[in-house]
Design an enzyme around this catalytic site. Structure first.
Site, mmCIF file in Angstrom:
data_model
loop_
_atom_site.group_PDB
_atom_site.id
_atom_site.type_symbol
_atom_site.label_atom_id
_atom_site.label_comp_id
_atom_site.label_asym_id
_atom_site.label_seq_id
_atom_site.Cartn_x
_atom_site.Cartn_y
_atom_site.Cartn_z
ATOM 1 N N GLY A 1 2.932 -1.098 4.302
ATOM 2 C CA GLY A 1 2.959 0.329 4.011
ATOM 3 C C GLY A 1 4.389 0.791 3.760
ATOM 4 N N GLY A 2 5.026 1.340 4.788
ATOM 5 C CA GLY A 2 6.355 1.938 4.646
ATOM 6 C C GLY A 2 7.365 1.050 3.937
ATOM 7 C CG HIS B 1 -5.883 1.919 5.265
ATOM 8 N ND1 HIS B 1 -5.453 2.810 6.207
ATOM 9 C CD2 HIS B 1 -4.880 1.038 5.073
ATOM 10 C CE1 HIS B 1 -4.217 2.481 6.573
ATOM 11 N NE2 HIS B 1 -3.847 1.406 5.891
ATOM 12 N N GLY C 1 2.525 2.378 10.868
ATOM 13 C CA GLY C 1 3.479 3.474 10.721
ATOM 14 C C GLY C 1 4.162 3.864 12.023
ATOM 15 C CD GLU D 1 -3.484 -2.394 7.270
ATOM 16 O OE1 GLU D 1 -2.466 -2.702 6.645
ATOM 17 O OE2 GLU D 1 -4.011 -1.271 7.176
ATOM 18 C CG ASN E 1 -1.745 1.222 1.373
ATOM 19 O OD1 ASN E 1 -1.772 2.061 0.463
ATOM 20 N ND2 ASN E 1 -2.445 1.351 2.500
ATOM 21 C CD1 TRP E 2 3.424 0.856 -2.774
ATOM 22 C CD2 TRP E 2 3.516 1.914 -4.744
ATOM 23 N NE1 TRP E 2 4.079 0.029 -3.660
ATOM 24 C CE2 TRP E 2 4.148 0.652 -4.878
ATOM 25 C CE3 TRP E 2 3.457 2.753 -5.861
ATOM 26 C CZ2 TRP E 2 4.713 0.215 -6.077
ATOM 27 C CZ3 TRP E 2 4.026 2.319 -7.069
ATOM 28 C CH2 TRP E 2 4.647 1.070 -7.172
ATOM 29 C CE LYS E 3 -0.260 3.162 4.787
ATOM 30 N NZ LYS E 3 -0.157 3.264 6.237
ATOM 31 C CD GLU F 1 -3.024 5.383 6.816
ATOM 32 O OE1 GLU F 1 -3.053 5.402 5.571
ATOM 33 O OE2 GLU F 1 -2.087 4.867 7.462
ATOM 34 C CB SER G 1 5.273 -1.743 12.029
ATOM 35 O OG SER G 1 4.880 -0.397 12.262
HETATM 36 P P1 13P Z 1 3.013 0.419 7.735
HETATM 37 O O1 13P Z 1 3.553 -0.852 7.133
HETATM 38 O O2 13P Z 1 3.733 1.644 7.265
HETATM 39 O O3 13P Z 1 2.874 0.312 9.218
HETATM 40 O O4 13P Z 1 1.527 0.583 7.145
HETATM 41 C C1 13P Z 1 0.649 -0.485 7.224
HETATM 42 C C2 13P Z 1 -0.555 -0.142 6.449
HETATM 43 O O5 13P Z 1 -1.319 0.728 6.819
HETATM 44 C C3 13P Z 1 -0.797 -0.876 5.199
HETATM 45 O O6 13P Z 1 -2.065 -0.636 4.699
#
Ligand code: 13P
Length: 255
Positions: A235-236, A96, A174, A168, A10-12, A98, A214
């Site tokens: 994510g990251g 998600h 994050g 999640e 997920n590149w956000k 967020e 994470s």
């Molecule tokens: P991180 O891997 O940056 O914690 O993000 C997880 C995430 O929200 C994937 O959708």
């Protein structure tokens, strides 16, 4: 029931189309031809066309990060399932945390999107998870069960082959804090129990439940070794090819 691992990035809200093209080329070069683990990248909307071109001749799948529930109309700034399909998008992240936090999405509104996604033959990656406060109050399973039940209200058994769930924990996203292997397994097993109550054991045992929060090369093997962890939503660590591909390699080794 054997479930093939799915590792999704997920590149956000990161990477221009040029940056996205460069990243997916690197990913293609390392894991773009293997088929033992499913790999999916979910760039922002603006990068979908270029990434779609780059993955066309590979085994890498393409996902979006959101969509609107309506097929078309006066919804300024929104994107429909059909628009995603026209770019050969196969997966869509929905619900998600967020988007729940910043865009007011609720189990009910996400439910509408999930049902619209499967109508268009898109595979929803439905995100659920508790906040730190909810975990500390001992409410993790209550919250997650409600998210699963309400988000999947009216979901037809005939489309369960499309469904992916992502657990999640909000406090792990994050933050560098990961759920321990045991914490992840406990919630994943609980989610599968809810799915069993909703759809029966045979169908529930075929649904993939990803872990997100994470996840990185150092903790991937332990998480993926859990019986109900069927992949990761990253994510990251999905924003550079090396850690992302290392997680894919960890999944290949765990097959
Ligand atoms: P991180 O891997 O940056 O914690 O993000 C997880 C995430 O929200 C994937 O959708």
């Amino acid at each position: 029931m054997s479930r093939k691992y799915l590792i999704a990035g997920n590149w956000k809200m990161n990477l221009t189309p040029d940056d996205s093209a460069a990243l997916v080329e690197e990913i293609n070069a390392v894991v773009g031809t293997q088929t033992s683990v499913q790999v999916c990248v979910c760039p922002p909307f603006t990068s979908l066309p270029v990434v779609s071109d780059k993955v066309e001749q590979t085994e890498v799948h393409l996902g979006a990060q959101n969509m609107h529930a309506e097929p078309s109309g006066a919804y300024t700034g929104e994107i429909s399932a059909e628009m995603l399909r026209s770019l050969y998008v196969s997966h869509v992240i929905l619900g998600h945390s967020e988007r729940r936090q910043y865009c007011g999405e609720t189990n009910a509104s996400i439910n509408q999107k999930i049902l619209a996604a499967i109508q268009a033959n898109l595979k929803p990656i439905y995100c659920v998870g508790e906040t730190l406060g909810e975990r500390e109050a001992g409410k993790t399973m209550e919250i997650v069960s409600t998210q699963v039940r309400e988000g999947l209200e009216g979901y037809p058994s005939s489309a369960l082959d499309l469904l992916v769930i992502a657990y999640e924990p909000v406090w792990a996203i994050g933050t560098g804090k990961t759920a321990t292997d045991e914490m992840a397994q406990e919630v994943h097993a609980g989610i599968r129990q809810v799915l069993t109550e909703m759809f029966g054991e045979a169908d529930a045992s075929s649904i993939r439940i990803l872990y997100g929060g994470s996840m990185k090369p150092e903790n991937a093997a332990g998480l993926l070794a859990q019986p109900d962890v069927d992949g990761g939503l990253i994510g990251g660590a999905s924003l550079s090819a090396k850690p992302f591909c290392d997680i894919v390699e960890a999944a290949i080794a765990a097959e």
